[in-house]
Write a protein that holds these residues in place. Structure first.
Motif, PDB file in Angstrom:
ATOM      1  N   ALA A 227      34.500  28.240  38.446  1.00  0.00           N
ATOM      2  CA  ALA A 227      34.205  29.446  37.582  1.00  0.00           C
ATOM      3  C   ALA A 227      34.215  30.736  38.627  1.00  0.00           C
ATOM      4  O   ALA A 227      34.974  31.758  37.993  1.00  0.00           O
ATOM      5  CB  ALA A 227      32.540  29.542  37.465  1.00  0.00           C
ATOM      6  N   TYR A 228      34.193  30.573  39.778  1.00  0.00           N
ATOM      7  CA  TYR A 228      34.264  31.868  40.671  1.00  0.00           C
ATOM      8  C   TYR A 228      35.572  32.110  40.865  1.00  0.00           C
ATOM      9  O   TYR A 228      36.012  33.274  41.022  1.00  0.00           O
ATOM     10  CB  TYR A 228      33.659  31.637  42.194  1.00  0.00           C
ATOM     11  N   LEU A 229      36.449  31.150  40.919  1.00  0.00           N
ATOM     12  CA  LEU A 229      37.894  31.431  40.934  1.00  0.00           C
ATOM     13  C   LEU A 229      38.715  31.887  40.073  1.00  0.00           C
ATOM     14  O   LEU A 229      39.591  32.679  39.973  1.00  0.00           O
ATOM     15  CB  LEU A 229      38.742  29.881  41.668  1.00  0.00           C
ATOM     16  N   LEU A 230      38.309  31.174  38.716  1.00  0.00           N
ATOM     17  CA  LEU A 230      39.022  31.349  37.502  1.00  0.00           C
ATOM     18  C   LEU A 230      38.148  32.828  36.641  1.00  0.00           C
ATOM     19  O   LEU A 230      39.203  33.428  35.919  1.00  0.00           O
ATOM     20  CB  LEU A 230      38.988  30.330  36.560  1.00  0.00           C
ATOM     21  N   SER A 231      37.296  33.046  37.137  1.00  0.00           N
ATOM     22  CA  SER A 231      36.788  34.316  36.547  1.00  0.00           C
ATOM     23  C   SER A 231      37.607  35.657  36.678  1.00  0.00           C
ATOM     24  O   SER A 231      37.904  36.406  35.854  1.00  0.00           O
ATOM     25  CB  SER A 231      35.039  34.630  36.881  1.00  0.00           C
TER      26      SER A 231
ATOM     27  N   THR B 256      41.900  50.566  39.841  1.00  0.00           N
ATOM     28  CA  THR B 256      42.900  49.606  40.715  1.00  0.00           C
ATOM     29  C   THR B 256      41.907  49.024  41.759  1.00  0.00           C
ATOM     30  O   THR B 256      42.119  47.788  42.041  1.00  0.00           O
ATOM     31  CB  THR B 256      43.956  50.349  41.058  1.00  0.00           C
ATOM     32  N   VAL B 257      40.970  49.879  42.541  1.00  0.00           N
ATOM     33  CA  VAL B 257      40.268  49.366  43.694  1.00  0.00           C
ATOM     34  C   VAL B 257      39.197  48.339  43.171  1.00  0.00           C
ATOM     35  O   VAL B 257      39.058  47.276  43.711  1.00  0.00           O
ATOM     36  CB  VAL B 257      39.830  50.503  44.349  1.00  0.00           C
ATOM     37  N   THR B 258      38.751  48.560  42.073  1.00  0.00           N
ATOM     38  CA  THR B 258      37.889  47.668  41.361  1.00  0.00           C
ATOM     39  C   THR B 258      38.513  46.220  41.100  1.00  0.00           C
ATOM     40  O   THR B 258      37.758  45.200  41.296  1.00  0.00           O
ATOM     41  CB  THR B 258      37.244  48.210  40.009  1.00  0.00           C
ATOM     42  N   TRP B 259      39.867  46.197  40.422  1.00  0.00           N
ATOM     43  CA  TRP B 259      40.331  44.930  40.162  1.00  0.00           C
ATOM     44  C   TRP B 259      40.626  44.059  41.346  1.00  0.00           C
ATOM     45  O   TRP B 259      40.727  42.988  41.701  1.00  0.00           O
ATOM     46  CB  TRP B 259      41.548  45.345  39.366  1.00  0.00           C
ATOM     47  N   MET B 260      41.010  44.990  42.622  1.00  0.00           N
ATOM     48  CA  MET B 260      41.124  44.473  44.025  1.00  0.00           C
ATOM     49  C   MET B 260      40.047  43.819  44.623  1.00  0.00           C
ATOM     50  O   MET B 260      40.255  42.815  45.025  1.00  0.00           O
ATOM     51  CB  MET B 260      42.055  45.283  44.889  1.00  0.00           C
ATOM     52  N   GLY B 261      39.022  44.211  44.049  1.00  0.00           N
ATOM     53  CA  GLY B 261      37.660  43.665  45.044  1.00  0.00           C
ATOM     54  C   GLY B 261      37.047  42.595  43.960  1.00  0.00           C
ATOM     55  O   GLY B 261      35.853  42.249  44.301  1.00  0.00           O
ATOM     56  N   LEU B 262      37.603  42.003  42.861  1.00  0.00           N
ATOM     57  CA  LEU B 262      36.897  41.221  41.933  1.00  0.00           C
ATOM     58  C   LEU B 262      36.599  39.805  42.756  1.00  0.00           C
ATOM     59  O   LEU B 262      35.582  39.214  42.480  1.00  0.00           O
ATOM     60  CB  LEU B 262      37.832  40.989  40.683  1.00  0.00           C
ATOM     61  N   PHE B 263      37.334  39.300  43.639  1.00  0.00           N
ATOM     62  CA  PHE B 263      37.160  38.105  44.382  1.00  0.00           C
ATOM     63  C   PHE B 263      36.433  38.608  45.443  1.00  0.00           C
ATOM     64  O   PHE B 263      35.454  37.370  45.730  1.00  0.00           O
ATOM     65  CB  PHE B 263      38.453  37.891  44.891  1.00  0.00           C
ATOM     66  N   TYR B 264      36.368  39.579  46.242  1.00  0.00           N
ATOM     67  CA  TYR B 264      35.420  39.861  47.342  1.00  0.00           C
ATOM     68  C   TYR B 264      34.222  40.452  47.115  1.00  0.00           C
ATOM     69  O   TYR B 264      33.290  40.042  47.763  1.00  0.00           O
ATOM     70  CB  TYR B 264      36.358  40.714  48.252  1.00  0.00           C
ATOM     71  N   CYS B 265      34.109  41.297  45.983  1.00  0.00           N
ATOM     72  CA  CYS B 265      32.911  41.818  45.553  1.00  0.00           C
ATOM     73  C   CYS B 265      32.681  41.769  44.184  1.00  0.00           C
ATOM     74  O   CYS B 265      33.404  42.414  43.346  1.00  0.00           O
ATOM     75  CB  CYS B 265      33.188  43.351  46.062  1.00  0.00           C
ATOM     76  N   PRO B 266      32.341  40.588  43.640  1.00  0.00           N
ATOM     77  CA  PRO B 266      32.359  40.320  42.213  1.00  0.00           C
ATOM     78  C   PRO B 266      31.639  41.392  41.204  1.00  0.00           C
ATOM     79  O   PRO B 266      31.998  41.525  40.196  1.00  0.00           O
ATOM     80  CB  PRO B 266      31.762  39.026  42.091  1.00  0.00           C
ATOM     81  N   LEU B 267      30.565  42.057  41.831  1.00  0.00           N
ATOM     82  CA  LEU B 267      29.897  42.917  41.235  1.00  0.00           C
ATOM     83  C   LEU B 267      30.186  44.323  41.276  1.00  0.00           C
ATOM     84  O   LEU B 267      29.367  45.303  40.657  1.00  0.00           O
ATOM     85  CB  LEU B 267      28.233  42.873  41.500  1.00  0.00           C
TER      86      LEU B 267
END
Length: 711
Positions: free
Chosen positions: A205-209, A484-495
């Protein structure tokens, strides 16, 4: 009487083609379920249509048909009421209406774009919370166990300290993200047990979200971009609605309040300005000679080379600033060096457009060319700076292009970054926070004092300085960079979408205050359709810039050894084959392996080629249909002019016109056949028999039925 009058008028003109058009239109209106009040016809014609839709006298309808009709009417009214209620409670509806009326639809499209980004971030946050956070809290996975025992062979002989430096200023910890280092804000705060111990995979779930969020954002942006395509792309530059239509049909006669009337006046004025500016620019382009176009191309080439060198210099400055801040962690000034990369990025993005405008103005370009050229390079600079920032982080932390002992053993710089995902998340968190703080500081420390000084003092200098000009492209590029910065951080900073939603919500009111109080509108007007298309195009480019590094990290980069969900995996994507082998039977595993193999790529390529061929064929067919409709529209306009000429010849003298009325025989005979092609206006013929369509029959009123004119 109306029936007799229509038949006589049709027989006098002797046009059977009009009867066929009348029958076709009647069949379409009778079979249509559109409400009568929404049809673009007069009240007399609407009464006639309502009478046609009523069942004939003597024909009894069943209870089921009457109940079905009542349910359809009630459902339609309920849907309209819900739609009106949703529009009334819509976010920022009143503010958007005010901005659109006072400053035009171009500036309004920027604030609408902010609302769209806020909805995207809330949707992303909802998906992450539903599939990752809530299951993680509900399932309470067991402790993953002790971390792996390994010894780092670092050059200094000492291992990296895992404890976070204790800063006395807690506010600084919040700004840098270190206060949330062990929370669910960053990658390192998520833990899970073995995959065999739970029926729900938190890792999957963390990977595919993030991937699902990026896909949904792409679909939403693409839908909005296609919906906002400029009309001239379909109809061509030569098709323009006449200004006379806007002059006589723009005003809303339902307006009663003085404030609403003022806003409507500004809105109509802005529409006229946009139309006139577009016509002037199109005329200037048409008047250019070949020599002027050749000189223009050479000048553009020279200016683009100079601007390209400036972009390369700015990107190099960002790269060395990021590298220097990461390589000098032991210095006493490291606390200040943490915001060195965001500061250099902001400085480059501030000075770059100014230098671009200066170089373009030296060549005496037209205003339209100047704005477009500067805007193009600003987009390149914004996205290239973020791409170089990502590459510099990858080179420093993941040893891309570098040779170090820890990189060879563990796939990343384990000596300096024991949990490199948290380090990347902190950098992106700082960049997002710094962008918002810069917006607040520039509004209240630059724009507001500038406005107060201009209002307080008078003189040539203050008249030249004037208020700040509200530039829509610049503000759009700033918010696209933050997204764009927010999209780049979806994996490293989910919130991170949660913080970005708060930033966008506050940015809306800050920019509204700046527009209404501290700024003046730009003299160049933007059409809402072209502005929306440009915004979505830049946003898709930003999404691409964020997706490429994320896909590379998920598929190829080694995860940290002692933090996060993928501590025991060589790459995050390796959890997918493990779950396939654990959950699926052998036949399902073979099917999944076939879908991921090269053998499946060939039929997929053939299928995509067929789909693309069908789409291209449909596009060409629609283009031909649009071209035919354009010709038909021109033909109809010419036909209306011929009818007006015929009417002017048939009308009597002005002195005789006063004595004639609708009941006069001369008036009836001189009246043209119809001004409503394909619709039963008074004077159009009525067919005798009913239509041959057995699925949809309607009843024509007899001579004894009450006519629409009598009602």
């Amino acid at each position: 009487m109306l029936r007799q009058w229509s038949v006589q008028s049709g027989q006098a003109h002797g046009e059977p083609a009009g009867e066929e058009l009348w029958e076709q239109e009647m069949e379409r209106l009778f079979c249509s379920r559109a409400p009568v009040r929404t049809l673009p016809y007069s009240m007399v014609d609407k009464r006639f249509i309502r009478q046609l839709r009523e069942p004939p006298e003597g024909v009894k309808t069943s209870c089921w048909q009457r109940w079905q009709r009542r349910q359809q009417t009630a459902g339609r009214r309920l849907g309209e009421a819900v739609q009106r209620l949703a529009q009334g409670f819509g976010l920022w509806e009143g503010a958007l209406y005010e901005i659109g009326g006072l400053f035009g639809t171009g500036i309004q499209s920027y604030f609408t774009f902010l609302r769209f980004l806020l909805l995207l971030n809330l949707l992303t946050l909802l998906l992450t919370s539903s599939f990752v956070l809530l299951p993680l809290v509900w399932l309470r996975p067991p402790d993953p166990g002790p971390a792996l025992n390994f010894t780092l062979q670092c050059p200094g002989g000492t291992q990296l300290q895992t404890s976070v430096p204790n800063f006395h200023n807690q506010l600084w910890n919040v700004l840098t993200g270190r206060a949330f280092n062990n929370t669910y804000l960053f990658y390192g705060g998520y833990r899970a047990g073995p995959e065999s111990s739970s029926a729900y995979s938190i890792r999957l779930a963390y990977l595919l979200s993030p991937l699902a969020c990026l896909l949904l954002c792409f679909c939403g942006i693409l839908r909005r971009m296609v919906k906002g395509l400029p009309q001239r792309l379909f109809l061509g530059q030569d098709y323009r609605s006449p200004l006379s239509a806007k002059v006589f049909s723009s005003w809303d006669f339902c307006i009663r309040g003085q404030e609403a009337a003022t806003i409507k006046k500004h809105e109509i004025s802005n529409e006229f300005k946009v139309e006139l500016e577009e016509g002037h620019r199109f005329l200037l382009v048409q008047q250019q000679t070949r020599s002027q176009r050749a000189c223009h191309l050479l000048t553009c080439l020279r200016v683009n080379v100079l601007i390209g060198l400036l972009v390369v210099g700015g990107i190099s400055a960002i790269f060395w600033a990021t590298k220097y801040s990461q390589d000098n962690k032991e210095e006493p000034l490291f606390v200040l060096l943490q915001y060195l990369p965001p500061g250099v990025i902001a400085l480059v993005n501030f000075l770059g457009p100014l230098l671009f405008v200066f170089l373009v103005q030296l060549e005496n370009y037209p205003p339209n060319t100047e704005v477009n050229l500067t805007l193009m390079w600003c987009v390149v600079l914004k996205l290239a700076s973020l791409g170089m920032f990502s590459f510099s982080l990858g080179q420093t932390m993941l040893c891309i292009g570098r040779n170090k002992t820890s990189c060879e053993s563990y796939g990343y710089d384990a000596c300096d970054y024991q949990c490199w995902e948290n380090s990347v998340g902190e950098e992106l968190y700082k960049l997002s926070t710094f962008n918002f703080l810069l917006t607040v500081a520039f509004t209240f420390l630059v724009s507001l004092p500038r406005r107060l000084l201009v209002e307080r003092f008078s003189g040539r200098f203050w008249a030249w300085l004037d208020r700040e000009e509200f530039l829509v492209p610049k503000n759009v590029l700033d918010i696209v960079a933050a997204q764009t910065v927010t999209w780049m951080g979806l994996f490293y900073c989910p919130l991170l979408p949660l913080f970005n939603s708060i930033f966008i919500f506050l940015t809306f009111y800050i920019k509204k205050y700046t527009l209404l109080r501290n700024s003046r509108a730009s003299p160049r007007r933007f059409r809402a359709s072209s502005s929306t298309f440009f915004f979505q195009l830049v946003l898709i480019l930003g999404l691409l810039v964020a997706t490429v590094p994320l896909g590379y990290v998920v598929s190829s980069i080694h995860s940290s050894w002692d933090c996060g969900l993928f501590a025991n995996y060589s790459a995050p994507w390796q959890v997918v084959p493990e779950l396939v082998a654990l959950w699926l039977p052998p036949s399902g595993q073979r099917a999944v392996h076939y879908l991921g193999s090269h053998a499946f790529s060939f039929p997929l390529l053939i299928l995509l080629s067929l789909v693309l061929t069908v789409c291209v064929s449909q596009s060409q067919a629609k283009a031909r249909a649009i071209h035919g409709l354009r010709k038909q529209l021109v033909w109809q306009v010419q036909e209306k002019w011929h009818l007006v000429e015929d009417l002017s010849r048939l009308l009597p003298d002005p002195g005789l016109a006063d004595s004639l009325g609708p009941e006069s025989p001369h008036w009836r005979s001189s009246r043209p056949r119809s001004f409503c092609p394909g619709f039963p206006c008074p004077g159009s013929p009525r067919p005798g028999p009913s239509l041959a369509d057995p699925t949809c029959r309607f009843h024509f009123p007899s001579s004894t039925d009450p006519t629409p004119a009598a009602t």
